[in-house]
Design an enzyme around this catalytic site. Structure first.
Site, mmCIF file in Angstrom:
data_model
loop_
_atom_site.group_PDB
_atom_site.id
_atom_site.type_symbol
_atom_site.label_atom_id
_atom_site.label_comp_id
_atom_site.label_asym_id
_atom_site.label_seq_id
_atom_site.Cartn_x
_atom_site.Cartn_y
_atom_site.Cartn_z
ATOM 1 N N CYS A 16 0.845 -1.202 0.000
ATOM 2 C CA CYS A 16 0.000 0.000 0.000
ATOM 3 C C CYS A 16 0.874 1.244 0.000
ATOM 4 O O CYS A 16 2.098 1.165 0.073
ATOM 5 C CB CYS A 16 -0.943 0.008 1.207
ATOM 6 S SG CYS A 16 -0.042 0.093 2.775
ATOM 7 N N CYS A 19 3.505 1.670 2.654
ATOM 8 C CA CYS A 19 4.763 0.935 2.440
ATOM 9 C C CYS A 19 5.745 1.784 1.630
ATOM 10 O O CYS A 19 6.902 1.971 2.014
ATOM 11 C CB CYS A 19 4.509 -0.370 1.704
ATOM 12 S SG CYS A 19 3.491 -1.537 2.598
ATOM 13 N N CYS A 83 42.583 -21.704 -16.202
ATOM 14 C CA CYS A 83 42.929 -22.247 -14.881
ATOM 15 C C CYS A 83 42.095 -21.550 -13.810
ATOM 16 O O CYS A 83 41.303 -20.653 -14.093
ATOM 17 C CB CYS A 83 44.419 -22.075 -14.597
ATOM 18 S SG CYS A 83 44.911 -20.348 -14.402
ATOM 19 N N CYS A 86 41.859 -17.757 -13.519
ATOM 20 C CA CYS A 86 40.930 -17.085 -14.445
ATOM 21 C C CYS A 86 39.536 -16.976 -13.812
ATOM 22 O O CYS A 86 38.962 -15.884 -13.733
ATOM 23 C CB CYS A 86 40.830 -17.855 -15.758
ATOM 24 S SG CYS A 86 42.376 -18.032 -16.654
ATOM 25 N N ASP A 495 10.254 -37.850 10.598
ATOM 26 C CA ASP A 495 8.809 -37.747 10.813
ATOM 27 C C ASP A 495 8.226 -39.148 10.642
ATOM 28 O O ASP A 495 8.743 -39.953 9.867
ATOM 29 C CB ASP A 495 8.212 -36.782 9.791
ATOM 30 C CG ASP A 495 6.709 -36.693 9.897
ATOM 31 O OD1 ASP A 495 6.232 -36.365 10.991
ATOM 32 O OD2 ASP A 495 6.020 -36.965 8.903
ATOM 33 N N ASP A 689 7.717 -35.165 4.873
ATOM 34 C CA ASP A 689 7.047 -35.163 3.562
ATOM 35 C C ASP A 689 5.819 -34.282 3.505
ATOM 36 O O ASP A 689 5.261 -34.065 2.439
ATOM 37 C CB ASP A 689 6.629 -36.596 3.188
ATOM 38 C CG ASP A 689 5.460 -37.087 4.030
ATOM 39 O OD1 ASP A 689 5.408 -36.732 5.227
ATOM 40 O OD2 ASP A 689 4.602 -37.818 3.503
ATOM 41 N N ASP A 693 5.700 -30.218 7.823
ATOM 42 C CA ASP A 693 7.120 -30.477 8.069
ATOM 43 C C ASP A 693 8.005 -29.358 7.514
ATOM 44 O O ASP A 693 9.192 -29.284 7.839
ATOM 45 C CB ASP A 693 7.556 -31.802 7.398
ATOM 46 C CG ASP A 693 6.845 -33.006 7.999
ATOM 47 O OD1 ASP A 693 6.611 -33.002 9.211
ATOM 48 O OD2 ASP A 693 6.524 -33.940 7.235
#
Length: 794
Positions: A16, A19, A83, A86, A495, A689, A693
């Protein structure tokens, strides 16, 4: 006040006018800053005094008050690097540029990944900066184009190597004459004959070293090209001086080193050719993954089947997939039934049954039924494309262990040049005063033996091979830093639901006859409870024919009542049975036994008479016990985390061999439990999963997502295990340990090679051509050692 500069900063997170006003106000309070913030365009136009404020100060201030700075990411193919010095120099210069937040340059992949603020710097400016340093950068080519470029590069290198070798052979023969006293034809010892052979090698085939050296020195840097150009030029021009001394002086015996400069260049070209060939094999994992993609799709257009390239498939297209064909893209089944081999994505060897509305993954194989599917994800959004992108990002990232090598490589060449100068002075003034030749030979050997290539290749080649092998196994590391950190873990939290267990309830015990099972499953068919699905599936597997329910009533927390073919059926708890005056005392012992083992037990009664018990449980995965055993063997503390009650949790933990259990944990408390263990000084991995989690996966030192889980969990994790195969977790840790061991071997030998080689060369015990051979093969040995990871058993 110096001349003010103007930049445009993309600001994210503004919702808004308050902000944008806040951002503008905070920026204008900074010394030497005048800012205007536009909410609509989400941009801040900033004038600032570079003497009092930097771009980094401005972006840091925006982020500090809770907003983000819009960044874009670009990837370039960078050519001309020879190398580690570089890649280190390009990275160092880019990271100093205003508007670039992070630049990572990878010598092995010959690429650069750059995060930048488009309002402060443009892509063309980044390319220009790289070109100014003496290299070239182009937008990242597609896989086929890059493969073609590599093949052309190798062909050019091979041609130059063959020509250089043919010209060097006669010069090599003269070296054996010096060493063994062989009587060669006079022509071979003629200084002008040697000059004619050595000159094309030095200035045509070896011109690349002069160009590279000039570009680096012009920009205040130094790399391998500088060492090669200095060393070979010293040998060549000293030999030319000696040849000139023979003019008008037929009795003069010249000391020639044309063979030294020519053979050094030939050996370095040979080493670079082998190195480039070997490096191309480090990206084999990406090629294998890409080869899994379907090439064509059979799309339904106006009721007809039309074969089109898979790249032309769009979302919502309907496609026919016949038995034996690959699923073209990700989607859902809209017609038909089949089983699909998803092993290449999930690691699950048994084909998965697919019916209407079931999701299917692109590049998996349709086994035995013709289906019509609708495309939901195409192109770069498919599961396989995401996997390929994850592997590419991991291979292009840097592990923290590489920082030391990068720092050393940046200072290495100037130090070596200094050592070579000191070597020459010591030999010329102290060892053999006034004798130019041995001083020159020793200093050339120092220049040639020392090369930072091996240091630069030590880490990225191992990371590339390690992450590639992991992807082939079904393990996706999001970056080199995660691959490195995984080997330091000492605790792992698992878990329970969907990780240790299958996440899908199954009937484990049933005491009753087929007639009772028919009534039980028919009654449960009307229930939406997950346990009901398990019972119906159990009856279907037993080929029990279900019958219609005349009346159904679910009693929350107690069970169900149903009337089937005139029979009164009750299924549920002790309380439900007691309320209906059904005698169950004789079944109490069996009931408690099931519950003690973590099962949900339900009593069954028909027409007021007890008929049996059905026990349902979320069963553990087939490989859970073996996986947990292997984790313990690796020295990890294994902990199970679950929201289940203590008795059920302990029952499951006992089955799989876990001693430490944290039970009755609310979803929002999981991250706190991870923190508690970290505060004890432990390096913690979290395996999960589900959506709940995700916070714990993010806060853990290493978050490991089970690939069969939710996209949110996978996004939050550092490592993804494709499919639900728990044995891949200890494999990921073993692979991390093997990769870090490989990197340490590479770094040790790279450091040891230079630490031993330079002093040996300095005291005159190493002929320059032998030094050249050793330098060339040091890089090859590092890449070859990294490739051993492909064969490591995990």
């Amino acid at each position: 006040m110096s001349e003010a500069k103007q930049i445009t900063v993309g600001v994210t997170g503004m919702t808004c006018a308050a902000c944008s006003s806040r951002v503008e106000k905070v920026l204008n309070k900074m010394d030497g800053v005048e800012a205007q913030v536009n909410l609509t365009t989400e941009k801040a136009s900033v004038n600032y005094d570079p003497e009092t404020t930097s771009v980094n100060d401005i972006t840091a201030k925006i982020e500090k008050i809770g907003y983000g700075v819009h960044l874009e990411k670009v990837e370039f193919d960078v050519t001309g690097m020879t190398c580690a010095a570089c890649s280190s120099r390009i990275e160092k210069v880019l990271n100093k540029q205003e508007g670039i937040k992070l630049a990572t340059v990878n010598l092995t992949t010959e690429s650069a990944s750059i995060e930048y603020n488009p309002g402060m710097i443009e892509e063309k400016d980044i390319v220009g900066k790289i070109q100014k340093l003496g290299y070239d950068a182009k937008e990242k080519a597609d896989k086929e184009e890059k493969k073609t470029q590599k093949e052309k590069q190798l062909k050019r290198m091979k041609t130059k190597l063959i020509v250089s070798a043919l010209l060097s052979i006669p010069l090599l023969v003269t070296m054996f004459d010096h060493l063994l006293g062989i009587n060669l034809p006079h022509l071979f010892m003629n200084p002008w004959f040697q000059f004619v052979l050595a000159t094309p090698i030095q200035f045509i085939i070896g011109w690349q070293f002069y160009v590279g050296a000039y570009k680096n020195l012009r920009n205040g840097g130094a790399n391998m090209d500088v060492l090669v150009a200095l060393g070979t030029s010293a040998a060549y021009f000293y030999s030319l001086f000696e040849a000139i001394m023979t003019i008008g002086n037929p009795g003069y015996m010249p000391h020639l080193y044309f063979e030294t400069s020519a053979i050094i260049i030939t050996l370095i070209l040979f080493g670079k050719y082998l190195e480039t060939s070997a490096k191309s094999r480090t990206t084999l994992a990406i090629s294998k993954l890409l080869n899994l993609q379907a090439k064509q799709a059979r799309v339904l257009r106006n009721g007809e089947e039309v074969m089109i390239p898979v790249e032309e498939v769009i979302v919502s297209d309907h496609m026919v997939v016949k038995p034996g064909e690959k699923i073209p893209v990700d989607g859902i089944v809209v017609k038909g039934r089949t089983s699909i081999d998803e092993s290449m994505i999930t690691g699950e060897s048994i084909p998965i049954e697919k019916d209407v509305k079931a999701s299917v993954i692109g590049s998996t194989i349709n086994k035995n039924g013709t289906i019509v599917m609708e495309a939901t994800k195409v192109g770069k959004d498919t599961a396989l494309a995401s996997i390929v992108k994850a592997v590419e990002d991991a291979q292009g990232s840097k592990a923290p262990i590489q920082r030391l090598a990068d720092v050393i490589s940046g200072y290495f060449v100037p130090i070596v040049v200094g050592i070579a100068v000191v070597t020459f002075i010591v030999w010329f003034t102290l060892v053999q005063p006034g004798n130019f030749e041995p001083a020159l030979v020793a200093s050339i050997a120092v220049l040639v033996i020392a090369c930072p290539c091996a240091l630069g290749l030590a880490t990225p080649t191992s990371i590339m091979v390690g992450t590639g092998k992991a992807a082939e196994t079904g393990i996706l590391f999001k970056g080199g830093e995660h691959l490195e950190l995984t080997h330091q873990l000492d605790s792992i939290i698992l878990d329970k639901t969907g990780t240790i267990t299958k996440g899908k309830p199954e009937v484990t015990n049933f005491t009753g006859d087929d007639e009772t099972l028919k009534l039980l499953a028919s009654a449960e068919k009307g229930s939406e409870h997950p346990l009901a699905d398990a019972i119906v599936a159990f009856a279907t597997e037993k080929e029990i024919e279900l019958i219609d329910v005349e009346d159904f009533n679910a009693i929350p927390g107690h069970g169900i009542k149903a009337v089937i073919s005139g029979e009164q059926v009750l299924v549920g708890t002790r309380k439900l049975m007691n309320e209906n005056n059904i005698e169950i005392s004789h079944a109490e012992e069996e009931l408690v036994d099931y519950e003690t083992n973590g099962k949900t037990a339900m009593l069954i009664a028909v027409n007021g008479e007890f008929r049996g018990i059905v026990a349902v449980a979320d069963t553990i995965k087939d490989t859970a016990v073996q996986a947990i055993e292997q984790l313990k063997e690796l020295g990890l503390d294994v902990i199970m985390l679950t929201g289940d009650n203590e008795r059920t949790a302990q029952a499951i933990a006992k089955q799989v061999g876990i001693d430490q259990v944290i039970a009755q944990v609310l979803p929002e408390e999981k991250a706190d439990k991870v923190k508690e263990i970290q505060l004890k000084g432990k390096k913690v991995a979290m395996v999960g999963d589900g959506v709940n989690d995700a916070p714990a996966l993010a806060i853990a030192d290493i978050g490991i997502a089970i690939g069969t889980g939710t996209e949110i969990a996978i996004e939050a994790a550092d490592v993804t295990i494709l499919g639900g195969e728990l044995l891949l977790i200890p494999k990921a840790i073993k692979l991390s340990k093997a990769t870090i061991k490989n990197i340490r071997q590479n770094l040790f030998w790279a450091f040891a090679y230079n630490s031993a080689g330079i002093p040996i060369a300095a005291i005159g015990l190493l002929a320059p051509w032998i030094a050249g051979a050793a330098m060339a093969f040091s890089s090859v040995s590092v890449v070859t050692n990294s490739l051993r990871l492909k064969r490591v058993k995990i």
